[in-house]
Design an enzyme around this catalytic site. Structure first.
Site, PDB file in Angstrom:
ATOM      1  N   SER A 230       0.784  -1.246  -0.086  1.00 35.79           N
ATOM      2  CA  SER A 230      -0.079   0.048   0.024  1.00 35.79           C
ATOM      3  C   SER A 230       0.549   1.274  -0.076  1.00 35.79           C
ATOM      4  O   SER A 230       1.856   1.208   0.452  1.00 35.79           O
ATOM      5  CB  SER A 230      -0.797   0.101   1.252  1.00 35.79           C
ATOM      6  OG  SER A 230      -0.295   0.328   2.483  1.00 35.79           O
ATOM      7  N   ASP A 231       0.328   2.274  -0.467  1.00 31.14           N
ATOM      8  CA  ASP A 231       0.800   3.722  -0.110  1.00 31.14           C
ATOM      9  C   ASP A 231       0.683   3.688   1.199  1.00 31.14           C
ATOM     10  O   ASP A 231      -0.144   3.192   1.715  1.00 31.14           O
ATOM     11  CB  ASP A 231       0.245   4.818  -0.888  1.00 31.14           C
ATOM     12  CG  ASP A 231       1.090   6.048  -0.830  1.00 31.14           C
ATOM     13  OD1 ASP A 231       2.109   6.072  -0.187  1.00 31.14           O
ATOM     14  OD2 ASP A 231       1.104   6.735  -1.906  1.00 31.14           O
ATOM     15  N   TRP A 232       1.445   4.725   2.069  1.00 32.11           N
ATOM     16  CA  TRP A 232       1.337   5.045   3.323  1.00 32.11           C
ATOM     17  C   TRP A 232       0.155   5.321   3.979  1.00 32.11           C
ATOM     18  O   TRP A 232      -0.489   6.212   3.409  1.00 32.11           O
ATOM     19  CB  TRP A 232       2.522   5.817   3.720  1.00 32.11           C
ATOM     20  CG  TRP A 232       3.817   5.080   4.134  1.00 32.11           C
ATOM     21  CD1 TRP A 232       4.500   5.476   5.312  1.00 32.11           C
ATOM     22  CD2 TRP A 232       4.523   4.284   3.496  1.00 32.11           C
ATOM     23  NE1 TRP A 232       5.711   4.697   5.248  1.00 32.11           N
ATOM     24  CE2 TRP A 232       5.781   3.901   4.148  1.00 32.11           C
ATOM     25  CE3 TRP A 232       4.308   3.455   2.100  1.00 32.11           C
ATOM     26  CZ2 TRP A 232       6.664   2.840   3.820  1.00 32.11           C
ATOM     27  CZ3 TRP A 232       5.156   2.504   1.888  1.00 32.11           C
ATOM     28  CH2 TRP A 232       6.242   2.244   2.758  1.00 32.11           C
ATOM     29  N   PHE A 233      -0.640   4.413   4.873  1.00 32.91           N
ATOM     30  CA  PHE A 233      -1.990   4.638   5.377  1.00 32.91           C
ATOM     31  C   PHE A 233      -3.081   4.453   3.924  1.00 32.91           C
ATOM     32  O   PHE A 233      -4.073   5.235   4.027  1.00 32.91           O
ATOM     33  CB  PHE A 233      -2.157   6.060   5.803  1.00 32.91           C
ATOM     34  CG  PHE A 233      -0.939   6.312   6.929  1.00 32.91           C
ATOM     35  CD1 PHE A 233      -0.795   5.664   8.091  1.00 32.91           C
ATOM     36  CD2 PHE A 233      -0.093   7.320   6.428  1.00 32.91           C
ATOM     37  CE1 PHE A 233       0.037   6.021   9.124  1.00 32.91           C
ATOM     38  CE2 PHE A 233       0.944   7.773   7.326  1.00 32.91           C
ATOM     39  CZ  PHE A 233       0.907   7.074   8.696  1.00 32.91           C
ATOM     40  N   GLY A 234      -2.678   3.570   3.118  1.00 32.30           N
ATOM     41  CA  GLY A 234      -3.390   3.447   2.133  1.00 32.30           C
ATOM     42  C   GLY A 234      -4.327   2.420   2.077  1.00 32.30           C
ATOM     43  O   GLY A 234      -4.895   2.008   0.806  1.00 32.30           O
TER      44      GLY A 234
END
Length: 859
Positions: A230-234
C-alpha cells in the site's frame, strides 16, 4: 546447517512454520519504514526508503545526507536510457549506505494536468511509452544490485486533491491505453519486485481493494509475480484488501491488519490460504534481496558518502535534462569570445540565489550539498574571466510560506544552525525529557523521529528551543503551522497561539496538508541582539481504530509536528533595484520558477502562473534589456505571457544538488543542450485536455479526455501548444534523411526496425533525441490518436558526422484496446506510417508498412 539457496524451498519451509498470528503480523509493517520480522524462524525484516531521485533513509527531515539527482521529469527530458541506468546503479549504492532493501520508486503516473502537485516526480510526462521505457531501465539497473524497486502508484495517481478518497471515473480504453501502459511496459521489460498501489478509487473501488487491478490485470493478465504494498496509510479495508492481492500494509504497526486478520480467519471471514498467498510473496522478496542469508541481521547505522564520481555523473545528468526552448539571436551559448566583450552579467529573480533542488513531499531529502545558480556561475567564471562582474538582485518575493529559520538561529546546546528539540511522554511538557535531538530544519517533523519507548497512538508533547540573532533591526515576521495544538514564545512571551487545534480544524497545505493554516505575526526586533525562541507542540488527536472488517473510510494518519518560519523585514526596493541592475548590465540571466512549497505531494497547484510578481518582473526587465535569458525552474509547464519579447528561454526543471554547475555548463556551452520536453507546454490552462474536469467535484473526477491526453489531444483538437511534446533546441543543427523500415510487411513474430540517418550540420558537437511515432493510415476499428510515440533513440554527433538512429517496433507498437472485446487488437490488413521526428509537431520524414495480408492478431 547450510541455508537452502533455491527460493521455493526456503519460502515454503518458512511458510509452513509460521503461525496464523505471525502470518497476520507479517502483512503489515512494524514501523514507518520496516517490515515485520520473525526472529524465531530467522526471517529478517526489510527496510524501505523513499526515492525516486535520491535515497533519504529512515528520517523524513534532517536525516543523513544523500546524493540528490535531478527530478524525474528532468531525467525524462534526457530521453536517455543510459543515463537512467547509471542513475539506477548510483541509487543502489546509496541504498546500501542507508542499509535499505526496498526503493520506493520509480513513479510513472502521467501528467494529466499542468497543475498536478507531483508531476515533477514522474518519468512519464505526456506519454506512457516514454515513462514505461525509462522506468524499465531504472528498475533493471537498481535490481541488478539486489535492491528491490517499487513502481508506483498503481494506478492513475495523477492528482493530489482529495487523493485519499477521490473516485476516478474513466473508460476502459483510457485506463488501458494510457494509465496502465507505463506499468505494463516496465513489468514486461524489467519485472519490478514490488508495486505500490495508489490511494484513490478507480471506477468506484479503492486501489488497495481493487481485485480487477491487483489480481485480474496485474497478476493474471500480465503475470506479475512480485509483492504489492500500500501507499502509506492507503489500506482501506481488512479482508477485501487481502482478497484483492494487497500483500503489505504500510506503515506499521498494523492498523487494519495484524490481530484483525487472524481474527477474521478464526471467525470465518476469510481462509488462511488467502493470507498464505500474500505472506509467500513477502518471503519471496526477502529471498530476492538476499536478506534471507542473514537470519540474525541487525540493522546498522546509516552512512553518507559524498562520492566524487557521483558528483560528476549528477552534473552531467542534470545538464542533459535542461531544455533550450527558445534562442533567437543566438544569445546562448555565452562562449569565451562573447564573454570577452561583456563587462557585467546580472542574475535576477527569486530563484537566482536560492537552491531550488527538488519538489516537496516524500521525494524531498537532505542532499550532500546545495548549489545556487548565481553563486555557482560567479565561482565558475572567476578564473577564465577575472574582470567579468557578476551581480545579483532578487527582484521580488515568491515564497508561499514564511521561510524556515536560516543560519541566524542556533541551538542553545551546541551552537549549530537549528534548534534543540525535546520530547515528553505527556501532553503538558512536564517531567523527564524522554528524548532530545538537534534539528537543523524548523520543519519540526515528529513523524519518524519519535522515541522507540513511545506507545503508538499515545499522545505526547515536544519543545524546540533556538537562539535567534537577526542581522537587521526592523519589524520581522514569525510564522507557525502545526498538526496538533501548538504555540511560539519569544523570550518567554507568547507570540503565536494555535492551542485550540483539533483534528476537525481547518488544514493548510503545510506539512503534507496536515497542518493548520499558517499564522503570522510581526515583531519589532533589534539587529545583533539574541532572542530565545521556543516552539511548544502537542501531538495531534488521532481517530479511533475500528473493530469491524469492512470499513472503507477509516484512516489513522500519524503525520505530526510543526513548521515555523522567520523572515527579516524587507526594506530595499526589490523590484526597482532589479530593473535598474538589468538596465546597467550587458546580459541578464533571470532565474525564476516555483519551488518545494508550490509543487509538492499532498496538494495540487491553483495556476500555471509563476508565483508572486515574477511575470511582471520579467516583462519590465525585458523592456530595459533585450539581452535577457529566462531560466525557469519548475516541474510542470508554466504560462509565459512575456514569451514574444523574450529571445532566450531555458527550462531547467529541478536539478538536484548539481543545479548550479549544470546550468553554468549549458549557459557557457560546455554542454550543448540536448533535453527535450517529455510533456506539452500549453499556451493556457484552458487549452489542456482535462480543463473542464480537473480536479473534479464532490470527490469524483471524470476523465473526459479519454485516450486523448497530452500531444494526442493537441493534435486531434488542432490546438497549437506553446511548446510541443518532444521539443528542444540545440546550439547546433541536425538534418534527418532516409527514413526507412526493414520490411514493408509486419508480423508479430518478425519485429520491424525503423531507421533514419541524422547528420550534424552545425559547427558544434551535440546530441539529438530522435522520436518515432506510429499512425494507422487505414481506418481503424475504433477511433485512434493521429499518432503515438512508439520508439526513441539518442545519438551523439560531431560536426559533419552522420549516424543512423533506429528502433525496433514490436507487436505492442500497433495495437489498440477494443473495450467491447476487452482485448488489445491489430486490425486486419491495417496499414501504418512511422514518422521520424524532432518533436510531436516537427516530423522530418516517414516510412510506410502494412500487416501481412489477411493477418490480424491479439496483442
Amino acid at each position: 546447517m547450510p541455508l537452502p539457496v533455491d527460493m521455493e524451498s526456503w519460502v515454503e519451509g518458512k511458510l509452513a512454520e509460521l503461525t496464523l498470528e505471525e502470518k497476520a503480523l507479517m502483512l503489515s509493517g512494524v514501523d514507518v519504514w520496516r517490515t515485520y520480522p520473525v526472529p524465531r524462524l530467522g526471517i529478517p525484516q526489510l527496510k524501505t526508503s523513499d526515492g525516486p531521485v535520491g535515497i533519504r533513509g529512515g528520517t523524513m527531515v534532517d536525516g543523513t545526507t544523500a546524493a540528490m539527482a535531478p527530478s524525474a521529469v528532468s531525467l525524462a527530458a534526457t530521453w536517455d536510457t543510459d543515463i537512467i541506468s547509471q542513475l539506477g546503479s548510483l541509487l543502489a549504492t546509496e541504498m546500501r549506505d542507508k542499509k535499505a532493501d526496498i526503493l520506493l520508486a520509480p513513479t510513472v503516473c502521467l501528467h494529466r494536468s499542468p497543475l498536478g502537485g507531483r508531476n515533477f516526480e514522474s518519468f512519464s510526462g505526456d506519454d506512457p511509452f516514454l515513462g514505461g521505457k525509462l522506468a524499465a531501465a531504472y528498475i533493471n539497473a537498481v535490481q541488478e544490485h539486489g535492491i528491490a524497486t517499487t513502481i508506483k502508484h498503481f494506478a492513475a495517481n495523477d492528482q493530489e486533491t482529495g487523493r485519499f478518497v477521490v473516485n476516478q471515473i474513466m473508460s476502459e480504453r483510457c485506463l488501458r491505453e494510457l494509465h496502465l501502459v507505463p506499468f505494463q511496459i516496465a513489468i514486461r521489460d524489467a519485472n519490478p519486485w514490488c508495486i505500490m498501489a495508489s490511494y484513490s478509487k478507480i471506477n468506484g473501488v479503492y486501489a488497495s481493494n481493487n481485485k480487477k487491478l491487483l489480481t485480474d490485470i496485474l497478476r493474471k493478465e500480465w503475470g506479475f509475480d512480485g509483492m504489492v504494498m500500500s501507499d502509506w496509510f492507503g489500506v482501506n479495508s481488512i479482508v477485501p484488501s487481502v482478497d484483492a492481492g494487497m500483500d503489505l500494509e504500510m506503515p506499521g504497526p498494523a492498523r487494519k491488519r495484524g490481530k484483525n486478520l487472524s481474527d477474521a480467519v478464526k471467525k470465518g471471514f476469510m481462509e488462511e490460504k488467502t493470507l498464505d498467498a500474500c505472506v509467500r510473496r513477502i518471503l519471496q522478496l526477502i529471498h530476492k534481496t538476499g536478506k534471507y542469508k542473514y537470519p540474525d541481521w541487525v540493522e546498522e547505522q546509516e552512512e553518507a558518502h559524498d562520492r566524487p564520481e557521483h558528483r560528476q555523473f549528477l552534473r552531467e545528468a542534470a545538464a542533459d535534462g535542461i531544455v533550450l526552448l527558445k534562442n533567437e539571436g543566438d544569445i546562448l551559448p555565452l562562449t569565451a569570445s562573447k564573454l570577452d566583450g561583456i563587462k557585467q552579467i546580472a542574475f535576477i529573480g527569486p530563484n537566482a540565489d536560492e537552491s531550488v533542488a527538488a519538489g516537496g513531499g516524500s521525494a524531498a531529502l537532505n542532499p550532500h550539498y546545495r548549489q545556487k545558480p548565481y553563486q555557482q556561475f560567479k565561482a565558475n567564471i572567476a578564473s577564465p574571466h577575472p574582470d567579468l562582474v557578476v551581480k545579483h538582485a532578487r527582484g521580488c518575493l515568491a515564497n508561499k510560506f514564511v521561510p524556515v529559520f536560516s543560519e541566524v538561529c542556533v541551538s542553545p546546546k551546541n551552537g549549530m544552525h537549528g534548534m534543540h528539540m525535546e520530547y515528553f511522554g505527556n501532553m503538558e511538557h512536564k517531567g523527564q525529557v524522554v528524548h532530545s535531538a538537534h534539528r537543523i530544519s524548523t520543519i519540526l517533523s515528529c513523524y519518524d523521529n519519535l522515541p522507540k519507548s513511545f506507545t503508538p497512538g499515545k499522545r505526547y508533547s515536544y519543545r524546540a528551543t533556538g537562539l535567534l540573532t537577526p542581522k537587521t533591526t526592523g519589524k520581522h515576521m514569525f510564522s507557525m503551522g502545526t498538526c496538533g495544538p501548538g504555540r511560539m514564545l519569544l523570550d518567554g512571551k507568547e507570540i503565536i497561539n494555535i492551542w485550540n487545534r483539533t483534528k476537525e480544524s481547518e488544514r493548510s497545505e503545510m506539512f503534507m496538508a496536515y497542518a493548520s493554516p499558517e499564522k503570522r505575526v510581526e515583531i519589532d526586533m533589534v539587529g545583533g541582539r539574541t532572542y530565545t525562541v521556543e516552539v511548544e507542540g502537542v501531538s495531534r488527536e488521532l481517530d479511533p481504530i475500528p473493530v469491524h472488517y469492512t470499513d472503507e473510510l477509516y484512516r489513522d494518519e500519524v503525520m505530526d509536528g510543526s513548521r515555523v518560519g522567520f523572515m527579516e523585514e524587507v526594506k530595499e526596493n526589490l523590484f526597482g533595484d532589479a530593473v535598474a541592475l538589468a538596465a546597467e548590465s550587458d546580459i541578464v540571466v533571470m532565474v525564476v520558477g516555483k519551488n518545494i512549497e508550490w509543487e509538492s505531494e499532498a496538494y495540487d497547484m491553483k495556476s500555471m502562473d509563476l508565483p508572486g510578481a515574477q511575470n511582471e518582473l520579467i516583462q519590465e526587465v525585458l523592456k530595459v534589456n533585450p539581452n535577457t535569458i529566462i531560466v525557469n525552474q519548475s516541474g510542470s509547464p508554466i504560462s509565459m505571457p512575456w514569451l514574444a519579447a523574450a529571445p532566450t528561454v531555458v527550462q531547467a526543471w529541478y536539478q538536484g544538488q548539481e543545479l548550479g554547475n549544470a546550468l553554468f555548463d549549458v549557459l557557457v556551452g560546455a554542454v550543448n543542450p540536448s533535453g527535450k520536453l517529455p510533456v506539452t507546454f500549453p499556451k493556457r490552462l484552458e487549452d489542456t485536455p482535462c480543463f473542464h474536469n480537473f480536479p473534479g467535484e464532490n470527490d469524483t473526477v471524470v476523465y473526459g479526455e479519454g485516450i486523448y491526453l497530452g500531444y494526442r489531444h493537441y493534435e486531434k483538437a488542432k490546438i497549437a501548444p506553446l511548446f510541443p511534446f518532444g521539443h528542444g533546441l540545440s546550439y547546433t543543427t541536425f538534418r534527418y534523411s532516409n527514413v526507412r523500415v526493414s520490411s514493408s510487411l509486419f508480423s508479430p513474430d518478425s519485429p520491424l526496425v525503423v531507421s533514419v540517418d541524422i547528420t550534424n550540420t552545425g559547427s558544434l558537437s551535440g546530441k539529438e533525441s530522435v522520436q518515432f511515432y506510429v499512425s494507422q493510415t487505414t481506418k481503424p476499428g475504433l477511433p485512434r490518436p493521429i499518432k503515438e510515440l512508439k520508439g526513441f533513440a539518442k545519438v551523439s554527433l560531431q560536426p559533419g558526422e552522420t549516424k543512423t538512429a533506429c528502433y525496433t517496433l514490436d507487436k505492442y507498437a500497433l495495437g489498440y484496446f477494443n473495450d467491447r472485446k476487452m482485448l488489445w487488437v491489430v486490425d486486419e490488413n491495417a496499414e501504418f506510417a512511422v514518422h521520424a521526428a524532432a518533436s510531436s509537431v516537427d516530423v522530418r520524414g516517414h516510412a510506410v508498412f502494412r500487416v501481412a495480408k489477411g493477418l490480424s492478431w491479439i496483442v
